[in-house]
Motif scaffolding. Sequence first.
Motif, mmCIF file in Angstrom:
data_model
loop_
_atom_site.group_PDB
_atom_site.id
_atom_site.type_symbol
_atom_site.label_atom_id
_atom_site.label_comp_id
_atom_site.label_asym_id
_atom_site.label_seq_id
_atom_site.Cartn_x
_atom_site.Cartn_y
_atom_site.Cartn_z
ATOM 1 N N ALA A 155 0.784 -1.134 0.054
ATOM 2 C CA ALA A 155 0.108 0.171 0.055
ATOM 3 C C ALA A 155 0.794 1.400 0.124
ATOM 4 C CB ALA A 155 -0.789 -0.070 1.210
ATOM 5 N N PRO A 156 0.406 2.399 -0.608
ATOM 6 C CA PRO A 156 1.141 3.497 -0.506
ATOM 7 C C PRO A 156 1.384 4.180 0.897
ATOM 8 C CG PRO A 156 -1.046 3.831 -1.624
ATOM 9 C CD PRO A 156 -0.895 2.410 -1.340
ATOM 10 N N PRO A 157 2.414 4.834 1.119
ATOM 11 C CA PRO A 157 2.612 5.316 2.450
ATOM 12 C C PRO A 157 1.687 6.654 2.421
ATOM 13 C CG PRO A 157 4.298 5.939 0.885
ATOM 14 C CD PRO A 157 3.584 5.113 0.346
ATOM 15 N N ASP A 158 1.492 7.112 3.821
ATOM 16 C CA ASP A 158 0.523 8.282 3.882
ATOM 17 C C ASP A 158 0.901 9.544 3.032
ATOM 18 O OD1 ASP A 158 -0.990 6.902 5.743
ATOM 19 O OD2 ASP A 158 0.005 7.596 7.533
ATOM 20 N N VAL A 159 2.373 9.949 3.063
ATOM 21 C CA VAL A 159 2.822 10.967 2.242
ATOM 22 C C VAL A 159 2.186 11.020 0.790
ATOM 23 C CG1 VAL A 159 5.142 9.944 1.488
ATOM 24 C CG2 VAL A 159 4.684 12.271 1.715
ATOM 25 N N VAL A 160 2.134 9.990 0.092
ATOM 26 C CA VAL A 160 1.541 9.800 -1.022
ATOM 27 C C VAL A 160 -0.055 9.836 -1.267
ATOM 28 C CG1 VAL A 160 1.510 7.951 -3.172
ATOM 29 C CG2 VAL A 160 3.515 8.268 -1.860
ATOM 30 N N ILE A 161 -0.720 9.304 -0.185
ATOM 31 C CA ILE A 161 -1.872 9.499 -0.320
ATOM 32 C C ILE A 161 -2.375 10.937 -0.045
ATOM 33 C CG2 ILE A 161 -3.995 8.698 1.087
ATOM 34 C CD1 ILE A 161 -2.853 6.237 1.722
ATOM 35 N N ASP A 162 -1.620 11.419 0.748
ATOM 36 C CA ASP A 162 -1.706 12.923 1.005
ATOM 37 C C ASP A 162 -1.664 13.830 -0.233
ATOM 38 O OD1 ASP A 162 -2.243 12.622 3.578
ATOM 39 O OD2 ASP A 162 -0.101 13.162 4.281
ATOM 40 N N LYS A 163 -0.684 13.300 -1.182
ATOM 41 C CA LYS A 163 -0.366 14.101 -2.225
ATOM 42 C C LYS A 163 -1.576 13.783 -3.254
ATOM 43 C CE LYS A 163 2.655 13.904 -6.601
ATOM 44 N NZ LYS A 163 2.847 15.386 -6.578
ATOM 45 N N LEU A 164 -2.112 12.454 -3.226
ATOM 46 C CA LEU A 164 -3.112 12.337 -4.326
ATOM 47 C C LEU A 164 -4.365 13.212 -3.768
ATOM 48 C CD1 LEU A 164 -2.831 8.294 -4.300
ATOM 49 C CD2 LEU A 164 -2.583 9.873 -6.108
#
Length: 328
Positions: A155-164
Motif C-alpha cells: 500500500a502507498p505510504p501516507d505521504v503519497v496518499i496525502d499528495k493524491l
Amino acid sequence: MTSPLADISVNALAAPLLDDLLARAAALRVGVARDARGVTIVDAGIESPGGIEAGLAVARICMGGLGQVSLRHDAASGWPTWIDVASSQPVLACLASQYAGWSLAASKEETGGKKFFALGSGPARALAGKEALFGELGYRDRCERGVIVLEVDRAPPDVVIDKLLHDCALAPERLAIVLTPTRSAAGTTQIVARVLETALHQAHELHFPLHQIVDGTASAPLPPPAADGVQAMGRTNDAILYGGRVHLTVDADDEHARRLAGTLSCTNSRDYGRGFAETFAAANYDFYKIDPALFAPAEVWVSNLRTGLTHHGGHTDLELLKRQWMSQ
C-alpha cells in the motif's frame, strides 16, 4: 471555444464500475478496506488473491468507462486466452485515463522506512493534471470522486496518499486506490489490457495528430503471471510486443495514415527480437536506455475514413511467446 471533451468525465463514468467492483469484492477475491482518513484501498493481488475477472474490472475502470474489455478463448490462433479491447473515445480512454503516466514517489525519510515509487494510471490522473500530456490533449476532469490504479506490491505510504488527495482536490472518502501487483493475475490482466493504449502512446510519440484517431480495437494473448517481478513485467510487455494486434480508425490524409501503419509497430525498434525481461536486464534495468519505439503493439492496421483504405504494418511472433511461456 469549449473543448468537445469538456462534458466527458472519466471519473464520473468510472464511478459505477468502481462501485460494481466493490459490491462484488468477495466474488472477485479482492480485499476492500478504508484507511484512518476514509480513503478506500482495494487489494487486487497483494494479500487478497484477486484473479482474471478482477483484472478485467480494473482495466475497465482504468479506461475511465470509455472502453470495452473482455476475455476470449481462441486456441486456434496459437494461444488459448486473449484480451479484447475497444473504444470509440480511444484518446481519452487510453491517454487521459489508462496510461500509467503519473509518477508518485516518496523517500525513505518521508515513509519512515522503505522508499516508495509507483506510476499512477486511471481516471484520477485527469483530476490532478500533473502531466504535460493533459495540456496537449486540452483535457481536465472535474469530479467529486476519483480512482487511481497502482502497480505495486504494498500500500502507498501516507505521504503519497496525502499528495493524491491534495492534487486531485478530493475528500478522503471520495478517493479509491486500487493495488494490482504485476505478478498477480489481476495485475497481469489489466496491464495486457493496455494493448490499445500502447498504440495511442506510440502514435503520440510519432507526432500523429491524436484528434484524427477516432476508433480503436485491439487484442493480446493473456499469459499466466510469473512469481518473479521482473519476469512478470516481461510477460506483460511481451504479450503486447509479440502478440498485440491493433486496428485504428483515423480521419486523416492517406499518406499520413499509411505512414502511421508503417511506423507504429514495435518491429521497427532496434531492441525488437528478444524477451522484454532480457532486454531490460541488458539495459541495466533502466527503462530510459530502451528504445522508446519498442513500447508498441506487434501488428497494426490503420483504416482511413477519408479514403476507405486500410494500411498494415508489423507482425506477431507467437512462437517466441510460446517458447517463453510453455513447458519444453
